[in-house]
Scaffold this motif. Structure first.
Motif, mmCIF file in Angstrom:
data_model
loop_
_atom_site.group_PDB
_atom_site.id
_atom_site.type_symbol
_atom_site.label_atom_id
_atom_site.label_comp_id
_atom_site.label_asym_id
_atom_site.label_seq_id
_atom_site.Cartn_x
_atom_site.Cartn_y
_atom_site.Cartn_z
ATOM 1 N N ILE A 330 0.788 -1.243 0.000
ATOM 2 C CA ILE A 330 0.000 0.000 0.000
ATOM 3 C C ILE A 330 0.820 1.295 0.000
ATOM 4 O O ILE A 330 0.295 2.360 -0.316
ATOM 5 C CB ILE A 330 -0.978 0.017 1.190
ATOM 6 N N TYR A 334 -0.066 4.938 -1.491
ATOM 7 C CA TYR A 334 -0.364 5.960 -0.473
ATOM 8 C C TYR A 334 0.358 7.268 -0.792
ATOM 9 O O TYR A 334 -0.224 8.357 -0.742
ATOM 10 C CB TYR A 334 0.055 5.434 0.904
ATOM 11 N N GLN A 338 -1.931 10.339 -1.608
ATOM 12 C CA GLN A 338 -1.977 11.303 -0.503
ATOM 13 C C GLN A 338 -1.207 12.580 -0.821
ATOM 14 O O GLN A 338 -1.635 13.673 -0.450
ATOM 15 C CB GLN A 338 -1.399 10.645 0.767
ATOM 16 N N LYS A 402 0.191 12.440 8.456
ATOM 17 C CA LYS A 402 -0.375 12.347 7.109
ATOM 18 C C LYS A 402 -0.345 13.647 6.308
ATOM 19 O O LYS A 402 -0.410 13.619 5.082
ATOM 20 C CB LYS A 402 -1.824 11.874 7.190
ATOM 21 N N PHE A 461 -7.529 -2.022 4.780
ATOM 22 C CA PHE A 461 -7.128 -1.432 3.494
ATOM 23 C C PHE A 461 -7.936 -1.907 2.282
ATOM 24 O O PHE A 461 -7.520 -1.668 1.155
ATOM 25 C CB PHE A 461 -5.638 -1.686 3.245
ATOM 26 N N GLN A 467 -9.994 5.409 4.982
ATOM 27 C CA GLN A 467 -8.880 6.032 4.269
ATOM 28 C C GLN A 467 -7.581 5.345 4.673
ATOM 29 O O GLN A 467 -7.462 4.791 5.771
ATOM 30 C CB GLN A 467 -8.825 7.523 4.570
ATOM 31 N N THR A 468 -6.589 5.414 3.790
ATOM 32 C CA THR A 468 -5.341 4.681 4.030
ATOM 33 C C THR A 468 -4.662 5.102 5.320
ATOM 34 O O THR A 468 -4.169 4.257 6.080
ATOM 35 C CB THR A 468 -4.379 4.868 2.842
ATOM 36 N N HIS A 469 -4.633 6.399 5.614
ATOM 37 C CA HIS A 469 -3.955 6.838 6.848
ATOM 38 C C HIS A 469 -4.706 6.344 8.088
ATOM 39 O O HIS A 469 -4.099 6.089 9.130
ATOM 40 C CB HIS A 469 -3.804 8.366 6.866
#
Length: 558
Positions: A330, A334, A338, A402, A461, A467-469
């Motif tokens: 990921i 990301y 992001q 993030k 995930f 969300q990824t964070h």
């Protein structure tokens, strides 16, 4: 074969199972006592220890060494030299980590090119999540099976066969046109990660307890390095293929997968040609000559499964190695999503995570060996708990960073260092879980790494609502919680994190009486395990360790 001369040894102190000829150059004979071994009745030479009171006499053999490095009574190397290619110890070390490295490169080859593949195959976020899940999930069963393969036929066959079997999936990736095909190929390629079990089992067979932590950690760490290398290697290969195909990017990513496929094929052949299962030879030859037990697959599975320590280590390993696999899947995406970075820049930054394997996993192994020398097995357990708990804390910090690229990269690098150190510390403990079922136990613990990745990918995930964070944050809390399972791991003769060992128990009680019947012991099936018991007494607390041999100098009179 080494030339053998019978000698008599006189010494004071406790009975011994090995005597080192201190002061005798390596080119001269090496002295070793083999417990219970039959000796011919010929007039022996006399070896005297400078002692006023001689309490015991032993029969020994003087062998001219067949190895160029110092070994113990099991012929395991007592040190690791990564610059050496001596056969069989270091030659096997190098082919094992390189084979594992190649499997890592191919398994995560798709991750840095995901932006292009996603557009070509019209993949959704769940499609990508499921494919990433498949890449590590299929290996769970493969690693369990690999453990039995190592116990039954040896690590050389196991590592070579899995590389060759996963190679066709690399080539087939060039023909994928649907999300289902992409998922199947990633799962097939991911089966190559079972090479990890063969790699760790092999190192545990080749290196002594004094350096098994760093040997396991370095071999696995350099193999894991493939996960970082592929993050910048595949974009570079892709760029070259774009030029070769005159700008056809959807054809270029497909051609790129030919490189991992060729690497699998070449390494599969090299492992068979160069490697050797054990210091004394390959499995088949040793089993035919009666020097190695022909194990039962059912028996080894049973012994590993009833040992609760196997399950504790399986769970904790799932949240260090499993976390690394998850991040390899990921992290490039990301950075791309992001911080709106291009595919090459995102891949380079993502590679920093995997590149920590160059040294960080070895640090975990060295810390495990160092604390073992100071505090025994209890030191190894504390090392694992501290490293993995800090891993979880740094994972949480990365999630909170993030909004800043620089802070995210810094936290990611520190997070990665402790992930790899935890992995190295884990396999400083695994070789001592069981002796008769070491391959199966290694397989289960290794499978736990893939299971942990499956759990993390599925929970954090794959959902479009997380969300990824946020997924990284939740994963950090899970790491801290699962690491508590190190606390109940207790060895009767060595102790645990908070409880000392019981002097009434010995290594023989744990490894021989606990894993062999009386009839099996009488048949001599536990002979090699007895030597392992002798060499593992250093895992006791210092105050409970046997006194070192009092022999200072040895004179050999022919």
């Amino acid at each position: 074969m080494a030339s053998v001369v019978e000698v008599a040894v006189e010494t004071n102190g406790q009975p011994i199972s090995s005597v080192s000829a201190i002061g005798v150059p390596l080119s001269e004979p090496r002295l070793s006592y083999i417990s219970g071994a039959p000796f011919p009745t010929v007039p022996p030479a006399v070896v005297r220890a400078p002692s006023r009171k001689v309490k015991a006499a032993f029969v020994a053999r003087v062998e001219r060494p067949k190895f160029t490095i110092e070994v113990d009574s099991e012929n395991k190397a007592k040190s690791l030299n990564v610059f050496s290619f001596d056969f069989p110890h270091h030659a096997s070390f190098h082919v094992s980590w390189i084979g594992f490295f190649v499997s890592f490169v191919s398994t995560f080859a798709a991750a840095p090119m995901v932006a292009i593949i996603r557009e070509d195959l019209e993949l959704t976020k769940p499609d990508l999540g499921n494919a990433g899940l498949a890449a590590v999930t299929g290996t769970i069963v493969a690693r369990v099976v690999m453990g039995s393969v190592c116990d039954l036929v040896g690590p050389r066959y196991g590592l070579s066969i899995v590389l060759l079997l996963s190679a066709p999936f690399c080539f087939c990736m060039s023909f994928v046109t649907t999300a289902a095909g992409f998922l199947i190929c990633r799962m097939g390629i991911g089966l190559g990660l079972a090479t990890f079990v063969a790699c760790q089992f092999w190192m545990s067979c080749m290196f002594n307890g004094k350096c098994v932590g760093i040997a396991n950690a370095t071999a696995a760490g350099w193999g894991n390095l493939g996960g970082g290398v592929t993050q910048f290697l595949m974009p570079l290969i892709f760029r070259g293929m774009v030029q070769a195909t005159e700008g056809r990017i959807f054809a270029a990513w497909r051609w790129s997968f030919l490189v991992p496929g060729l690497l699998h094929t070449v390494l599969g052949v090299v492992v068979m040609a160069i490697g050797q299962d054990l210091p004394d030879g390959n499995y088949r030859m040793l089993q035919k000559t009666g020097q190695l037990e022909e194990k039962s697959a059912w028996k080894t599975q049973y012994l590993a499964c009833i040992n609760y320590r196997t399950w504790c280590m399986m769970a904790t390993y799932g949240f260090c190695f499993g976390v690394e696999l998850t991040m390899n899947n990921i992290v490039a995406g990301y950075f791309h999503d992001q911080f709106e970075l291009d595919i090459v820049t995102a891949g380079v930054l993502a590679s920093c995570y995997g590149l920590m394997n160059l040294f960080a996993r070895s640090i975990g192994g060295m810390l495990s060996d160092f604390t073992s020398a100071k505090y025994g097995m209890r030191g190894r357990l504390w090392t694992l708990w501290v490293c993995q708990t800090l891993e979880g804390v740094l994972c949480v910090m990365m999630a909170f960073a993030k909004d800043s690229l620089s802070s995210t990269v810094m936290c990611m690098v520190a997070f990665s260092i402790f992930v790899q150190a935890s992995e190295g510390a884990s396999y400083g403990i695994v070789p001592f879980l069981t002796r008769r079922s070491l391959g199966v136990a290694s397989g289960y613990v290794g499978a736990g790494g893939n299971a942990g990745s499956t759990i993390c990918m599925a929970l954090f995930f794959t959902s479009a609502d997380i969300q990824t964070h946020e997924g990284i944050l939740y994963m950090g809390f899970a790491i801290i919680a699962v690491t508590m399972l190190v606390i109940p791991i207790h060895f009767p003769m060595w102790g645990s994190m908070f409880l000392p060992g019981d002097n009434r128990f010995t290594e023989e009680d744990y490894y021989i009486k606990g894993e062999f019947t009386e009839d099996e012991v009488k048949q001599g099936l536990a002979t090699s395990v007895q030597r392992f018991c002798d060499n593992s007494r250093g895992e006791r607390e210092p105050k409970n360790r046997p006194e070192p041999s009092r022999i200072r100098k040895i004179f050999i009179r022919p």
